[in-house]
Design an enzyme around this catalytic site. Structure first.
Site, PDB file in Angstrom:
ATOM      1  N   LEU A   1       0.889  -1.158   0.000  1.00 12.34           N
ATOM      2  CA  LEU A   1       0.000   0.000   0.000  1.00 12.34           C
ATOM      3  C   LEU A   1       0.924   1.203   0.000  1.00 12.34           C
ATOM      4  CD1 LEU A   1      -2.895  -0.553   2.596  1.00 12.34           C
ATOM      5  CD2 LEU A   1      -3.137  -0.096   0.151  1.00 12.34           C
ATOM      6  N   ASP A   2       0.719   2.166  -0.896  1.00  6.66           N
ATOM      7  CA  ASP A   2       1.656   3.274  -0.941  1.00  6.66           C
ATOM      8  C   ASP A   2       1.538   4.154   0.309  1.00  6.66           C
ATOM      9  OD1 ASP A   2      -0.607   4.762  -1.473  1.00  6.66           O
ATOM     10  OD2 ASP A   2      -0.166   5.026  -3.599  1.00  6.66           O
ATOM     11  N   LYS A   3       2.506   5.005   0.496  1.00  2.58           N
ATOM     12  CA  LYS A   3       2.628   5.785   1.731  1.00  2.58           C
ATOM     13  C   LYS A   3       1.397   6.632   2.032  1.00  2.58           C
ATOM     14  CE  LYS A   3       5.989   8.709   4.174  1.00  2.58           C
ATOM     15  NZ  LYS A   3       7.335   9.338   4.088  1.00  2.58           N
TER      16      LYS A   3
ATOM     17  N   SER B   1      -1.639   5.965   1.361  1.00  2.00           N
ATOM     18  CA  SER B   1      -2.830   5.120   1.497  1.00  2.00           C
ATOM     19  C   SER B   1      -2.864   4.432   2.857  1.00  2.00           C
ATOM     20  CB  SER B   1      -2.857   4.062   0.388  1.00  2.00           C
ATOM     21  OG  SER B   1      -2.850   4.669  -0.890  1.00  2.00           O
TER      22      SER B   1
END
Length: 238
Positions: free
Chosen positions: A102-104, A106
């Site tokens: 999960l990107d930062k 999110s």
């Protein structure tokens, strides 16, 4: 029985096969004091080290965790160069690694484990495992937004696979993906002229997020059993 070195490191819970391949390519893995080639097989009699430290199969059972990742935490095992990494955030006593990312910016559900083999099988392309998200964008959704998103959007030199999209509010929607393209939802929204202001993953396969932000729990036996059942048709990588 001989086992490929990357598969061995995965099965004993040291790292994923992809990470093992990187370690081997960097010359950090040794078999009986020698740097192996990619794909080298080992037997029970061989001594394997990573960065000079011997690897032994752990006697403990593997751990399987579900975390509600907060915004700002980075999905990486690089604990030396990334202070906001997910490994230090959980601070689990076992060596674990995340399944997918999960990107930062999110938040939401992400799975972590010491079982490198299951990481491989879940991430393997073509398994079509569902991931569900709730997304909020910066302006009201156009009438044709749901239709366009669900039918496929041209990003990253491909057309996204048709997916289930449902509007929740003026600026929010629910989406179920079976793909894992880089920043896929954000790119899909950007193509249609929207900016994602909040993205939360609420389900992976049969695992639903039921923890507060920043909290984690062990997977329940019935959840793990169902995951194994869902993966049974996945071909084991070699």
């Amino acid at each position: 029985m001989a086992t490929r070195i990357n598969k061995y490191l995965s099965e004993v819970g040291y790292c994923s096969r992809r990470e093992a391949d990187r370690l081997i390519a960097e010359g950090r893995v040794m078999i009986n004091g020698q740097i192996p080639e990619m794909g080298t097989k080992i037997s029970d009699e061989d001594r394997v080290t990573v960065d000079g430290k011997p690897i032994r199969e752990p006697k403990e059972d593997h751990v399987y965790l579900a975390l509600n990742k907060p915004v700002g935490i980075v999905c990486t095992t690089d604990t030396e160069n990334e202070k906001d990494n997910i490994i230090d955030f959980i601070n689990h006593p076992r060596r674990i690694f995340h399944i997918g990312r999960l990107d930062k910016p999110s938040e939401g559900l992400i799975l972590l484990t010491s079982d490198g083999d299951i990481v491989n099988k879940i991430l393997r392309a073509g398994n079509n495992h569902e991931k569900e998200y709730v997304v909020t964008v910066n302006r009201p959704l156009d009438p044709d937004f749901v239709k366009k998103m669900s039918e496929g959007i041209p990003i990253l030199n491909t057309i996204t696979t048709p997916c289930v999209v449902r509007q929740l509010g003026k600026k929010s929607f629910n989406i179920v993906l079976t793909q894992g393209l880089n920043r896929q939802i954000r790119r899909m929204c950007a193509y249609l002229g929207y900016e994602v202001v909040k993205l939360k993953r609420i389900r992976i396969m049969n695992i639903a997020m039921d923890m507060p932000v920043g909290k984690w729990r062990d997977l329940r036996p019935e959840e793990l059993a169902e995951i194994q059942s869902l993966l049974i048709s996945s071909k084991k990588t070699v």
